[in-house]
Design an enzyme around this catalytic site. Structure first.
Site, short mmCIF file in Angstrom:
data_model
loop_
_atom_site.label_atom_id
_atom_site.label_comp_id
_atom_site.label_asym_id
_atom_site.label_seq_id
_atom_site.Cartn_x
_atom_site.Cartn_y
_atom_site.Cartn_z
N SER A 165 0.82 -1.22 0.00
CA SER A 165 0.00 0.00 0.00
C SER A 165 0.85 1.27 0.00
O SER A 165 0.63 2.18 -0.80
CB SER A 165 -0.97 0.00 1.19
OG SER A 165 -0.31 -0.31 2.39
N HIS A 197 -2.59 -8.80 1.72
CA HIS A 197 -2.19 -7.58 2.45
C HIS A 197 -3.34 -7.21 3.40
O HIS A 197 -3.63 -7.95 4.32
CB HIS A 197 -1.85 -6.51 1.41
CG HIS A 197 -1.17 -5.28 1.93
ND1 HIS A 197 -0.60 -5.20 3.16
CD2 HIS A 197 -0.97 -4.06 1.35
CE1 HIS A 197 -0.08 -4.00 3.34
NE2 HIS A 197 -0.30 -3.28 2.25
N HIS A 209 5.01 -13.56 7.19
CA HIS A 209 5.28 -12.16 6.84
C HIS A 209 6.48 -12.07 5.92
O HIS A 209 7.39 -12.89 6.02
CB HIS A 209 5.53 -11.30 8.10
CG HIS A 209 5.31 -9.85 7.86
ND1 HIS A 209 6.31 -9.02 7.44
CD2 HIS A 209 4.19 -9.10 7.95
CE1 HIS A 209 5.81 -7.81 7.30
NE2 HIS A 209 4.52 -7.82 7.60
N ARG A 229 2.74 -6.02 17.23
CA ARG A 229 1.38 -5.47 17.13
C ARG A 229 0.37 -6.56 17.53
O ARG A 229 -0.65 -6.28 18.15
CB ARG A 229 1.12 -4.95 15.72
CG ARG A 229 2.12 -3.86 15.29
CD ARG A 229 1.96 -3.50 13.84
NE ARG A 229 2.17 -4.65 12.96
CZ ARG A 229 1.92 -4.67 11.66
NH1 ARG A 229 1.44 -3.58 11.07
NH2 ARG A 229 2.15 -5.74 10.93
N ASP A 232 -2.76 -9.20 11.60
CA ASP A 232 -4.08 -9.56 11.07
C ASP A 232 -4.66 -10.82 11.72
O ASP A 232 -5.83 -11.12 11.55
CB ASP A 232 -3.99 -9.77 9.55
CG ASP A 232 -3.64 -8.48 8.84
OD1 ASP A 232 -4.20 -7.44 9.22
OD2 ASP A 232 -2.80 -8.50 7.93
N1 HAX Z 1 0.14 -20.34 5.46
C1 HAX Z 1 0.53 -21.24 4.55
N2 HAX Z 1 1.57 -21.06 3.71
C2 HAX Z 1 2.25 -19.93 3.85
C3 HAX Z 1 1.94 -18.96 4.81
C4 HAX Z 1 0.81 -19.19 5.62
N3 HAX Z 1 0.39 -18.30 6.51
N4 HAX Z 1 2.81 -17.93 4.70
C5 HAX Z 1 3.65 -18.25 3.69
N5 HAX Z 1 3.30 -19.46 3.18
C6 HAX Z 1 3.89 -20.13 2.02
C7 HAX Z 1 3.78 -19.17 0.82
O1 HAX Z 1 2.49 -19.27 0.23
C8 HAX Z 1 4.89 -19.69 -0.07
O2 HAX Z 1 4.42 -20.86 -0.71
P1 HAX Z 1 4.76 -21.14 -2.27
O3 HAX Z 1 6.25 -21.26 -2.28
O4 HAX Z 1 4.02 -22.38 -2.57
O5 HAX Z 1 4.28 -19.93 -3.02
C9 HAX Z 1 5.94 -20.10 0.94
O6 HAX Z 1 5.27 -20.28 2.21
C10 HAX Z 1 7.04 -19.07 1.14
O7 HAX Z 1 6.46 -17.83 1.46
P2 HAX Z 1 7.21 -16.75 2.38
O8 HAX Z 1 8.47 -16.39 1.68
O9 HAX Z 1 7.33 -17.27 3.77
O10 HAX Z 1 6.19 -15.57 2.41
P3 HAX Z 1 6.08 -14.33 1.40
O11 HAX Z 1 7.06 -13.31 1.83
O12 HAX Z 1 6.08 -14.76 -0.01
O13 HAX Z 1 4.59 -13.83 1.72
C11 HAX Z 1 2.76 -13.33 3.14
C12 HAX Z 1 4.27 -13.20 2.93
C13 HAX Z 1 2.33 -12.47 4.30
C14 HAX Z 1 2.02 -12.86 1.88
C15 HAX Z 1 2.43 -14.83 3.42
O14 HAX Z 1 3.07 -15.24 4.60
C16 HAX Z 1 0.95 -15.11 3.52
O15 HAX Z 1 0.30 -15.33 2.47
N6 HAX Z 1 0.37 -15.08 4.75
C17 HAX Z 1 -1.06 -15.24 4.94
C18 HAX Z 1 -1.77 -13.96 4.58
C19 HAX Z 1 -1.47 -12.85 5.57
O16 HAX Z 1 -1.48 -13.04 6.77
N7 HAX Z 1 -1.22 -11.64 5.05
C20 HAX Z 1 -1.00 -10.44 5.89
C21 HAX Z 1 0.45 -10.05 6.03
C22 HAX Z 1 0.62 -8.78 6.83
C23 HAX Z 1 0.16 -7.64 6.02
O17 HAX Z 1 0.76 -7.19 5.06
N8 HAX Z 1 -0.97 -7.13 6.35
O18 HAX Z 1 -1.49 -6.17 5.60
#
Ligand code: HAX
Length: 425
Positions: free
Chosen positions: A233, A263, A309, A318, A364
């Site tokens: 964002s 996000h 994350h 947080r 979140d």
């Molecule tokens: N559950 C299951 N699998 C997860 C996971 C979770 N909570 N978090 C990461 N992974 C997986 C990813 O999908 C990725 O899988 P692939 O290789 O198959 O694509 C793998 O683990 C590696 O990911 P990562 O490097 O650990 O995480 P990223 O930096 O790519 O992504 C995210 C970070 C926050 C997007 C991710 O952890 C996620 O999707 N979490 C769940 C959604 C969430 O909570 N989002 C809010 C984040 C905070 C925020 O920005 N708020 O606005």
């Protein structure tokens, strides 16, 4: 102490000097290298952005202007905005001055309400919110003054002016959307005797005998206000603003990024997940049942919302701040108890699953459960709450960007074939 405007005017010459010195005297010093994995991996870990308002340490979490967020949880969101912009907390006089200024700018014109009413049923509240901000763009001081020949050195002042106009209207606008479009009820008028966050809580109109809902809203706005510069964002907002699109365009762009499920929509997803658990087990499940439920979710190819994350590698402070609030205010609420139980169960499961680099909860995983406790149960509205807070960070970062005279953002892109050729040489 001086006002926000005066404090910035006093500090900006030194900031400019600092940046000029770095660029003039160390232009070729390498800051970060980039690997093939990073190019195809969302630029994770590449140090390519400047952000002075806040910093996220992978282990310790968010620092606002060098202060751990956990030490700022008793502050008002408008004080945090002052801190984000200037690096100083306001004294009482400066805080009151800012609060009065925001009150004077808080009215939302009727045509915006008419527009919000006119959008079709089922329109997501984030669309209503972002469109409303775009609709206010005709009042942009930056846009008008730019067309009149505003010098670059004064851009920050006009950005601040627009930011204050937008921030002032956020509680009225967001609460208005909640009342009119989510609840199908009448709007509640602002109470000018209240602080920015307290008035927001008041206009949402939920039962708050003990004043704890207002406390939650203030805390919520503080905790979500900023998270350094690379999150979708704020990053998007800053890029758009670097083209000198005014703050109305820039903030709306940032909000559209915040609306994504990875996000800002994650809090909505997270609460849906918790409610699914509650329904599946008719209440709070036993640890073993919950563990199996989490595994089922992962086996179905879904992420566990609120966990993981891109930067953090430990429990988000947080999350901890909200956990403390919940333990104090609603320890027996089944939704809150499921949040606590997930905190016990999910990290070891994600560790065993072996994919997520960070198995710990982010903000979140819990924020929605507390809103839910107080009766704010329409979770499609939760991202608007997040957005209301993040506008503080977006605004502060735009102001600082223009203050230190950063140019338009324009990194170089290369085709996949270019990378293949690079590797073969
Ligand atoms: N559950 C299951 N699998 C997860 C996971 C979770 N909570 N978090 C990461 N992974 C997986 C990813 O999908 C990725 O899988 P692939 O290789 O198959 O694509 C793998 O683990 C590696 O990911 P990562 O490097 O650990 O995480 P990223 O930096 O790519 O992504 C995210 C970070 C926050 C997007 C991710 O952890 C996620 O999707 N979490 C769940 C959604 C969430 O909570 N989002 C809010 C984040 C905070 C925020 O920005 N708020 O606005």
């Amino acid at each position: 102490m001086a006002t926000l405007q005066e404090t910035l005017a006093r500090k900006i010459p030194a900031w400019r000097e600092e940046v000029r010195d770095l660029v003039q005297n160390h232009p070729d010093r390498v800051v970060s290298e980039i690997t093939v994995k990073q190019i195809f991996g969302g630029l994770r870990g590449v140090k390519a952005l400047i952000c002075d308002t806040s910093f996220v340490d992978p282990e310790k979490g968010l620092f606002i202007r060098g202060i751990p967020i956990i030490e700022l949880t008793h502050r008002l969101p408008e004080e945090i905005f002052f801190l984000l912009c200037t690096g100083e907390l306001p004294d009482e006089k400066a805080r009151i001055n800012l609060q009065e200024d925001l009150k004077a700018r808080s009215e939302v014109p009727q045509y915006v309400w008419d527009m919000i009413k006119a959008l079709p049923p089922g329109t997501h509240p984030m669309i209503l919110f972002s469109t409303a901000i775009m609709a206010l763009q005709r009042y942009s001081v930056f846009s008008r003054r730019y067309n009149e020949g505003l010098p670059k050195s004064d851009y920050w002042e006009a950005v601040l002016e627009d930011a204050l106009q937008i921030i002032a209207k956020i509680p009225t606008l967001a609460a208005g959307i909640y009342r009119m479009r989510v609840l199908q009820k009448k709007r509640i008028l602002s109470d000018p005797s209240l602080d920015w966050g307290g008035d927001f809580a008041h206009m949402l109109g939920l039962e708050d005998g003990q004043g704890e809902f207002a406390n939650l809203i203030r805390l919520y706005l503080v905790l979500h206000s900023d998270h350094e510069g690379g999150n979708v964002s704020v990053n998007v907002c800053r890029i758009v603003n670097s083209a000198l699109s005014d703050p109305y365009y820039s903030i709306a762009a940032g909000l559209n990024g915040l609306a994504g499920p990875l996000h800002g929509l994650a809090n909505q997803e997270s609460l849906k997940f918790i409610l699914r658990i509650k329904d599946a087990f008719n209440g709070v499940p036993r640890t073993e049942q919950l563990r199996e439920f989490v595994w089922e979710t992962l086996r179905g190819g879904q992420v566990i919302p609120g966990y993981g994350h891109a930067v953090l590698r430990a429990t988000d402070p947080r999350f901890k701040a909200f956990l403390e609030f919940g333990k104090r205010v609603c320890p027996d609420d089944p939704i809150f108890r499921i949040v606590e139980k997930l905190y016990e169960v999910v990290p070891p499961v994600l560790q065993e699953h072996g994919k997520a680099k960070n198995p710990w909860p982010n903000v979140d995983a819990i924020s929605g459960s507390l809103l839910y406790h107080f009766g704010l149960r329409q979770f499609e509205f939760y991202t608007v709450m997040f957005a209301a807070a993040r506008i503080l960070g977006m605004s502060a970062q735009m102001i600082v960007d223009r203050a230190i005279l950063l140019p338009i953002v324009r990194p170089k892109s290369v085709p996949v074939n270019w990378v293949k050729q690079l590797i073969s040489t």
